[in-house]
Design a protein around this motif. Structure first.
Motif, PDB file in Angstrom:
ATOM      1  N   ILE A   1       0.774  -0.811   0.323  1.00 24.49           N
ATOM      2  CA  ILE A   1       0.374  -0.105  -0.033  1.00 24.49           C
ATOM      3  C   ILE A   1       0.884   1.442   0.080  1.00 24.49           C
ATOM      4  N   HIS A   2       1.873   1.105   1.051  1.00 22.39           N
ATOM      5  CA  HIS A   2       2.768   2.752   0.538  1.00 22.39           C
ATOM      6  C   HIS A   2       3.541   2.998  -0.265  1.00 22.39           C
ATOM      7  N   ASN A   3       3.873   1.508  -0.872  1.00 25.65           N
ATOM      8  CA  ASN A   3       4.647   1.685  -2.334  1.00 25.65           C
ATOM      9  C   ASN A   3       3.197   1.944  -3.749  1.00 25.65           C
ATOM     10  N   ARG A   4       2.700   1.756  -3.673  1.00 21.80           N
ATOM     11  CA  ARG A   4       1.041   2.570  -4.843  1.00 21.80           C
ATOM     12  C   ARG A   4       1.076   3.738  -4.056  1.00 21.80           C
ATOM     13  N   ILE A   5       1.006   3.770  -2.790  1.00 24.83           N
ATOM     14  CA  ILE A   5       0.521   5.936  -2.677  1.00 24.83           C
ATOM     15  C   ILE A   5       1.968   6.484  -2.976  1.00 24.83           C
ATOM     16  N   ARG A   6       3.133   6.273  -3.175  1.00 22.87           N
ATOM     17  CA  ARG A   6       4.032   6.810  -3.248  1.00 22.87           C
ATOM     18  C   ARG A   6       4.007   6.807  -4.374  1.00 22.87           C
ATOM     19  N   MET A   7       4.217   5.549  -5.340  1.00 24.13           N
ATOM     20  CA  MET A   7       3.981   5.619  -6.495  1.00 24.13           C
ATOM     21  C   MET A   7       2.992   6.504  -7.443  1.00 24.13           C
TER      22      MET A   7
END
Length: 129
Positions: free
Chosen positions: A92-98
């Motif tokens: 989820i953190h990676n998706r938000i960052r992307m």
């Protein structure tokens, strides 16, 4: 005090010297003396209490072993679940960052600037193509 299975917690007298120097004297302490049955009764009582306390201790020890095994199983399950949740959270953190990176600033070559001469303000209008 005897620690054998045949005579557990039975009190006895023996020669007080070191084992290698003992004379071989041995006498069970709870054998009734011809003149003092009270002494033997007290020793029997002490021995019976020791036996019962040992049984209670073994029962408690067994219960704790069962509980320990269950706690270890639950710990393993919770650790596995925590690991899966941490993986999901990282995703989820990676998706938000992307998402933030992709929508925050469009590429410069796709921008167009239009100057509206009809308007009296100095505003610049930027369109994303």
């Amino acid at each position: 005090m005897s620690q054998t299975e045949k005579n557990p917690f039975t009190l006895f007298y023996n020669c007080p010297k070191e084992i290698s120097q003992q004379c071989g004297f041995f006498h069970w302490a709870d054998e009734p003396e011809p003149f003092d049955d009270r002494h033997a009764n007290e020793l029997d009582l002490i021995r019976n209490v020791c036996i019962r306390l040992t049984e209670i201790f073994e029962e408690i020890e067994e219960e704790h072993e069962d509980e320990k095994a269950e706690w270890e199983r639950e710990k393993a399950e919770l650790t596995l679940e925590l690991s899966a949740l941490q993986t999901q959270l990282d995703d989820i953190h990676n998706r938000i960052r992307m998402t933030n990176e992709s929508f925050s600033m469009p590429p410069f070559d796709s921008l167009s600037i239009r100057d509206d001469e009809d308007e009296d303000d100095d505003a610049l209008v930027i369109y994303n193509l």
